[in-house]
Scaffold this active site. Structure first.
Site, PDB file in Angstrom:
ATOM      1  N   CYS A  67       1.818   1.031   7.989  1.00  0.00           N
ATOM      2  CA  CYS A  67       1.160  -0.280   8.029  1.00  0.00           C
ATOM      3  C   CYS A  67       2.186  -1.393   8.169  1.00  0.00           C
ATOM      4  O   CYS A  67       2.267  -2.060   9.196  1.00  0.00           O
ATOM      5  CB  CYS A  67       0.361  -0.516   6.742  1.00  0.00           C
ATOM      6  SG  CYS A  67      -0.784   0.779   6.353  1.00  0.00           S
TER       7      CYS A  67
HETATM    8  N1  SAJ Z   1       8.822  -2.302   0.176  1.00  0.00           N
HETATM    9  C1  SAJ Z   1       9.970  -2.997  -0.138  1.00  0.00           C
HETATM   10  N2  SAJ Z   1       9.904  -4.010  -1.043  1.00  0.00           N
HETATM   11  C2  SAJ Z   1       8.723  -4.353  -1.655  1.00  0.00           C
HETATM   12  C3  SAJ Z   1       7.556  -3.641  -1.318  1.00  0.00           C
HETATM   13  C4  SAJ Z   1       7.624  -2.616  -0.409  1.00  0.00           C
HETATM   14  O1  SAJ Z   1      11.045  -2.705   0.392  1.00  0.00           O
HETATM   15  O2  SAJ Z   1       8.729  -5.277  -2.479  1.00  0.00           O
HETATM   16  C5  SAJ Z   1       8.879  -1.235   1.161  1.00  0.00           C
HETATM   17  C6  SAJ Z   1       8.431   0.092   0.606  1.00  0.00           C
HETATM   18  O3  SAJ Z   1       9.520   0.782   0.028  1.00  0.00           O
HETATM   19  C7  SAJ Z   1       7.921   0.795   1.859  1.00  0.00           C
HETATM   20  C8  SAJ Z   1       7.361  -0.351   2.702  1.00  0.00           C
HETATM   21  O4  SAJ Z   1       7.962  -1.544   2.196  1.00  0.00           O
HETATM   22  O5  SAJ Z   1       8.971   1.418   2.548  1.00  0.00           O
HETATM   23  C9  SAJ Z   1       5.847  -0.473   2.631  1.00  0.00           C
HETATM   24  O6  SAJ Z   1       5.527  -0.426   1.273  1.00  0.00           O
HETATM   25  P1  SAJ Z   1       4.108  -0.977   0.710  1.00  0.00           P
HETATM   26  O7  SAJ Z   1       4.238  -1.106  -0.773  1.00  0.00           O
HETATM   27  O8  SAJ Z   1       3.670  -2.154   1.455  1.00  0.00           O
HETATM   28  O9  SAJ Z   1       3.131   0.256   0.926  1.00  0.00           O
HETATM   29  P2  SAJ Z   1       2.273   0.685   2.166  1.00  0.00           P
HETATM   30  O10 SAJ Z   1       3.041   0.770   3.421  1.00  0.00           O
HETATM   31  O11 SAJ Z   1       1.572   1.913   1.701  1.00  0.00           O
HETATM   32  O12 SAJ Z   1       1.250  -0.514   2.354  1.00  0.00           O
HETATM   33  C10 SAJ Z   1      -0.068  -0.358   1.932  1.00  0.00           C
HETATM   34  C11 SAJ Z   1      -0.834  -1.427   2.678  1.00  0.00           C
HETATM   35  N3  SAJ Z   1      -2.239  -1.147   2.586  1.00  0.00           N
HETATM   36  C12 SAJ Z   1      -3.027  -1.395   3.670  1.00  0.00           C
HETATM   37  O13 SAJ Z   1      -2.603  -1.790   4.727  1.00  0.00           O
HETATM   38  C13 SAJ Z   1      -4.464  -1.130   3.499  1.00  0.00           C
HETATM   39  C14 SAJ Z   1      -0.534  -2.794   2.082  1.00  0.00           C
HETATM   40  O14 SAJ Z   1      -1.491  -3.754   2.588  1.00  0.00           O
HETATM   41  C15 SAJ Z   1      -0.645  -2.782   0.596  1.00  0.00           C
HETATM   42  O15 SAJ Z   1      -0.359  -4.079   0.077  1.00  0.00           O
HETATM   43  C16 SAJ Z   1       0.358  -1.787   0.069  1.00  0.00           C
HETATM   44  O16 SAJ Z   1      -0.092  -0.496   0.517  1.00  0.00           O
HETATM   45  C17 SAJ Z   1       0.421  -1.795  -1.453  1.00  0.00           C
HETATM   46  O17 SAJ Z   1       0.245  -2.889  -2.031  1.00  0.00           O
HETATM   47  O18 SAJ Z   1       0.726  -0.730  -2.022  1.00  0.00           O
END
Ligand code: SAJ
Length: 455
Positions: free
Chosen positions: A286
């Site tokens: 995403c």
């Molecule tokens: N990440 C960072 N720093 C942060 C947060 C995340 O480096 O502060 C990295 C993570 O390690 C990862 C990437 O970003 O590699 C994405 O992480 P994510 O926490 O955004 O998780 P995702 O990719 O599973 O995103 C999903 C998304 N859900 C949908 O699109 C329906 C996102 O909108 C959500 O906000 C997210 O999950 C969530 O909150 O867990």
């Protein structure tokens, strides 16, 4: 029937005549299967449609293929006659509504790839019934529902002798973005608010009524473009803010300030601030991908989405920054990266999951091999890095997870913490290895030293 019973004798595509689903869900992945179960939990009868022939068989066997969905739940709904799956698109004619939840990746040129959305829509069109509702849930650029799906579904079918249809009159069409967060035990399909935008007010009403059967809170908007854009905006917000803290991490390294301490101090502000953490880069299906659906469409309006481009540049630079930092740390130990034994801990794109799509760890393994390091990885959730979904596995031996033995730890010249999985004994690793470089702050509170370097 129990989840382990032998498959029914019915061929996987032969649905019982009496099976009359209220909703058909095209695409039974991490969005489609939870959505199907949520509708079935609400008492609806659900038909799953997927191009993968194993899905109907697994369904009949009461076996789940999605981590967040227990097989017992699938079996319960199958036994109760509330859920079946097929590869036969003609079966959607039985349903009142059809929801499309298929992948929308980027192609090799990092441009939107709607081939699966178009294929699903073309498979639905010949079987679309008068008054039926179609909803697209896949994340995509604003205008997809109007510019891609509408013409396909409205087009006349000369061969079948069917005249052109009119959206909002002969059938209904809406967009409602998926908000599934795999592994999230707090927010699920049922309790996460659902945004819905129809091609016409009647389309919106139909879509609201459909989701009311499964979801607690529904937020209608005036057009599909609004719903398409708000979903992209949600994830661009994350992408840009993660890039901001990644840039801060690179500046803090030069200023010799602990970026983790800065961020935790900022997080004491109870209002007007939202905590994001730096890391080795962005992974997942995403956050690294969705922003480029908007920047691609924006070019059609002679508009350059500067924040998205800059964030993409910073985030995609992080793997290179990590390799530079481990090279520097080895150098401080009078060791060259070339020939050094580097143990990477974690390749999944975030903690406690097995997904490594777009994971920056894959890029880091590749860069380390190119630099001549003798690199291996350990990830309890990823026994092997397999190709597919845009992943090119690293060369052996960095393509399979090594056991985290003391011998392995002692052999390492440097350990890189790339995924902060819960089940790893981080204290033991720090004690057993000559050099640990922490990119996820698993050693929060332990000061940097010549054996512990941090992002
Ligand atoms: N990440 C960072 N720093 C942060 C947060 C995340 O480096 O502060 C990295 C993570 O390690 C990862 C990437 O970003 O590699 C994405 O992480 P994510 O926490 O955004 O998780 P995702 O990719 O599973 O995103 C999903 C998304 N859900 C949908 O699109 C329906 C996102 O909108 C959500 O906000 C997210 O999950 C969530 O909150 O867990």
């Amino acid at each position: 029937m129990t989840a382990t019973s032998a498959p029914h004798q019915i061929p996987d595509d032969a649905l019982p005549e009496t099976f009359r689903p209220e909703v058909a869900i095209v695409g039974l992945g991490y969005v489609g299967l939870p959505l199907a179960m949520t509708f079935a939990d609400g008492g609806a009868t659900v038909l799953g449609v997927d191009v993968d022939p194993s899905k109907p068989v697994l369904t009949r066997n009461g076996t789940s293929w999605i981590e967040d969905i227990p097989s017992e739940l699938v079996a319960t709904h199958v036994d109760a006659g509330r859920f079946l799956a097929t590869t036969d698109f003609s079966a959607i004619a039985r349903a009142d509504a059809v929801i499309i939840a298929v992948p929308t990746p980027l192609n090799r040129n990092r441009e939107p790839d709607l081939t699966m959305v178009e294929a699903a829509t073309r498979s639905i069109a010949p079987h679309l019934q008068p008054g039926q509702l179609v909803v697209l849930e896949s994340t995509t650029w604003p205008g997809t529902t109007r510019e891609i799906l509408t013409p396909i579904l409205e087009a006349a079918d000369e061969e079948a002798g069917r005249p052109a249809r009119v959206v909002g009159v002969d059938f209904h069409l809406a967009y409602s973005p998926e908000r599934v967060d795999p592994g999230n035990t707090t927010w699920n399909t049922k309790n996460t608010p659902k945004v819905v935008g129809g091609m016409t007010p009647a389309c919106t009403e139909k879509a609201v009524a459909l989701y009311a059967r499964a979801v607690d809170t529904i937020h209608p908007v005036s057009a599909p473009e609004t719903a398409e854009l708000e979903k992209l905006f949600e994830n661009i917000f994350r992408n840009v803010n993660i890039a901001l803290v990644n840039e801060l991490a690179m500046l803090c390294e030069r200023m010799d300030i602990d970026v983790w301490e800065v961020i935790n101090a900022a997080a004491t502000k109870p209002f007007g601030y939202m905590k994001f953490l730096p890391g080795p880069g962005l992974g997942g299906h995403c956050i690294p991908i969705d922003p480029f659906y908007l920047s691609w469409k924006a070019r059609e309006y002679d508009f350059s989405t500067e924040f998205i481009e800059l964030a993409g540049k910073i985030n995609s630079n992080m793997p290179y920054h990590c390799v530079r930092l481990v090279r520097q740390a080895l150098d401080a130990h009078s060791k060259a990266l070339r020939g050094a034994r580097v143990l990477v801990l974690g390749v999944a794109y975030k903690k406690d999951i097995a997904d490594y799509r777009e994971s920056s760890a894959i890029k880091i393994l590749e860069l380390l091999q190119k630099a001549g390091a003798d690199v291996v990885y350990h990830d309890p959730f990823v026994p092997e890095i397999e190709g597919g979904h845009g992943v090119t596995p690293p060369a052996a031996p960095a393509n399979v997870s090594v056991d985290l033995t003391d011998a392995e730890l002692a052999r390492a010249d440097a350990v890189m913490v790339l995924t902060d999985h819960s089940g790893i004994d981080w204290a033991h690793i720090l004690a057993a290895c000559p050099l640990t470089v922490d990119f996820r702050n698993v050693y929060a509170g332990t000061p940097k030293s010549d054996t512990l370097w941090k992002l």
